[in-house]
Design an enzyme around this catalytic site. Sequence first.
Site, PDB file in Angstrom:
ATOM      1  N   GLY A 160       4.089   0.167  -3.162  1.00  0.00           N
ATOM      2  CA  GLY A 160       2.646   0.071  -3.042  1.00  0.00           C
ATOM      3  C   GLY A 160       1.947  -0.121  -4.375  1.00  0.00           C
ATOM      4  O   GLY A 160       0.960  -0.850  -4.474  1.00  0.00           O
ATOM      5  N   ASN A 185      -5.431   9.136   0.653  1.00  0.00           N
ATOM      6  CA  ASN A 185      -4.161   9.852   0.665  1.00  0.00           C
ATOM      7  C   ASN A 185      -4.318  11.360   0.650  1.00  0.00           C
ATOM      8  O   ASN A 185      -3.452  12.084   1.141  1.00  0.00           O
ATOM      9  CB  ASN A 185      -3.306   9.415  -0.526  1.00  0.00           C
ATOM     10  CG  ASN A 185      -4.066   9.475  -1.839  1.00  0.00           C
ATOM     11  OD1 ASN A 185      -5.050   8.756  -2.024  1.00  0.00           O
ATOM     12  ND2 ASN A 185      -3.628  10.310  -2.759  1.00  0.00           N
ATOM     13  N   GLN A 190      -1.346   4.443   3.188  1.00  0.00           N
ATOM     14  CA  GLN A 190      -1.361   5.638   4.025  1.00  0.00           C
ATOM     15  C   GLN A 190      -1.620   5.340   5.497  1.00  0.00           C
ATOM     16  O   GLN A 190      -1.336   6.178   6.354  1.00  0.00           O
ATOM     17  CB  GLN A 190      -2.409   6.631   3.511  1.00  0.00           C
ATOM     18  CG  GLN A 190      -2.054   7.305   2.212  1.00  0.00           C
ATOM     19  CD  GLN A 190      -0.824   8.205   2.329  1.00  0.00           C
ATOM     20  OE1 GLN A 190      -0.407   8.594   3.407  1.00  0.00           O
ATOM     21  NE2 GLN A 190      -0.230   8.530   1.185  1.00  0.00           N
ATOM     22  N   HIS A 230       7.882   3.778   1.448  1.00  0.00           N
ATOM     23  CA  HIS A 230       8.265   5.180   1.602  1.00  0.00           C
ATOM     24  C   HIS A 230       7.169   6.048   2.204  1.00  0.00           C
ATOM     25  O   HIS A 230       7.362   7.247   2.404  1.00  0.00           O
ATOM     26  CB  HIS A 230       8.724   5.765   0.251  1.00  0.00           C
ATOM     27  CG  HIS A 230       7.617   6.073  -0.699  1.00  0.00           C
ATOM     28  ND1 HIS A 230       7.233   7.357  -1.000  1.00  0.00           N
ATOM     29  CD2 HIS A 230       6.819   5.268  -1.422  1.00  0.00           C
ATOM     30  CE1 HIS A 230       6.251   7.331  -1.873  1.00  0.00           C
ATOM     31  NE2 HIS A 230       5.981   6.076  -2.151  1.00  0.00           N
ATOM     32  N   THR A 255      14.994 -12.017  -7.748  1.00  0.00           N
ATOM     33  CA  THR A 255      15.795 -12.096  -6.526  1.00  0.00           C
ATOM     34  C   THR A 255      15.471 -10.932  -5.600  1.00  0.00           C
ATOM     35  O   THR A 255      15.514  -9.766  -6.005  1.00  0.00           O
ATOM     36  CB  THR A 255      17.303 -12.072  -6.868  1.00  0.00           C
ATOM     37  OG1 THR A 255      17.595 -13.179  -7.717  1.00  0.00           O
ATOM     38  CG2 THR A 255      18.137 -12.153  -5.611  1.00  0.00           C
ATOM     39  N   CYS A 260      -3.579  23.032 -12.536  1.00  0.00           N
ATOM     40  CA  CYS A 260      -3.772  23.978 -13.632  1.00  0.00           C
ATOM     41  C   CYS A 260      -3.605  23.257 -14.970  1.00  0.00           C
ATOM     42  O   CYS A 260      -2.594  22.585 -15.191  1.00  0.00           O
ATOM     43  CB  CYS A 260      -2.751  25.101 -13.538  1.00  0.00           C
ATOM     44  SG  CYS A 260      -2.956  26.176 -12.106  1.00  0.00           S
TER      45      CYS A 260
END
Length: 399
Positions: free
Chosen positions: A95, A175, A203, A225, A261, A346
């Site tokens: 993506g 997302n 998403q 993924h 390729t 944090c």
Amino acid sequence: MPACQSKAAPSRQRHRGIDPGALNMRRVYLDYNASTPIDPAVAAAMRPFLEDHYGNPSSGHWAAAAAKGALEMARGQVAALLRCRSDEIVFTSGGSEANNLALKGVFFAHRERGDHIITTRIEHPAIIEPCAFLERLGARVTYLPVDGTGRTDPDELRRAITPRTILISIMHANNEVGTIQPIEDCARIAHERDVLFHTDAAQSVGKVATEVKELGVDLLSIAGHKAYAPKGVGALFVRDGVSIEPLLHGAGHEHGRRAGTESVLLAAGLGKACELGRDLAPMDRVRALRDRFWEALQKQFGNRVRLNGHPTHRLPNTLNVSFVGRVGAEILERLEGVAASTGSACHSGRIELSPVLEAMGVAPEVGMGAIRFSLGRGTTREDIDLVVERLTNLLITAG
């Protein structure tokens, strides 16, 4: 505002190896927006290319025939999901590359027309960072605000367009909070002014409808993924007639739009995942589980838990909630066996809201307690009930 812990919580330390009991604890995966498992059918579609069909799909001999056929079959499967032509699909490494190719490709190919790009403040870094890079090359970028639910106002977009605008990029669904944008309205406004429109659909693919003609987009990005395919593969839809400059120059693969390729192995996986993604019926069950989760949290925590994102214009699998007065990162540290994400980070003892929650105007005392639970095809009712039980024990029973 509570300070970040300087070291991992004791329960987290046990999980790292001191407490053997933690290793036997049932684990629950609620981070599907970060990455999905590879679907068994996807793995099966890829398996032949680990052992055979090793020819270069661009070659002209017998060893290339099976590879070329599989590559084009996969391209057709992606195109069928988006309801576009096969030759409008460009395979990429994911993506992020698809987004970079859309933004940089349009900018370099259309500089004679203009230098202005419009996006939003809540985009994924794979949009924000390429825009920042293009600004260093002379591009002017407008970052549209969003409302408290994470939605863009089409009227704001209309006012932002100038004669120098060449591209508008607005994500289909966020997302973090899952908010779905009014893409159809925004794309219509873009085309009224002869401006190209891109959407990051990483998403939304396989969760909601992503037919490019219905959305009205010129370019659309996919990440494998996020849709039960492997990491390392994605695709960019480029509407016929839209000119983009390649990021990678070489032998002219992918109709001259992306040199290198092609990985038939990964393309076959993405193709099968897209074929499975055409069936949105499983999302009805996922939506029901998400709603059950939210209702249970409200019952247990009342006004101490808040929903982040739009209540209805939202991905069916995404539940971003804030535990008011708490720190999301600290909750996750102590929530043994549960994989989820937090919107707070944090830094030097301070808690910072995610840019998305900050852009939405979420109050710090609310946003610091944000956790994103994202469900998937493998999520069960037992998973949800178990997480609610562990949260209750952690935040109420144990104080």
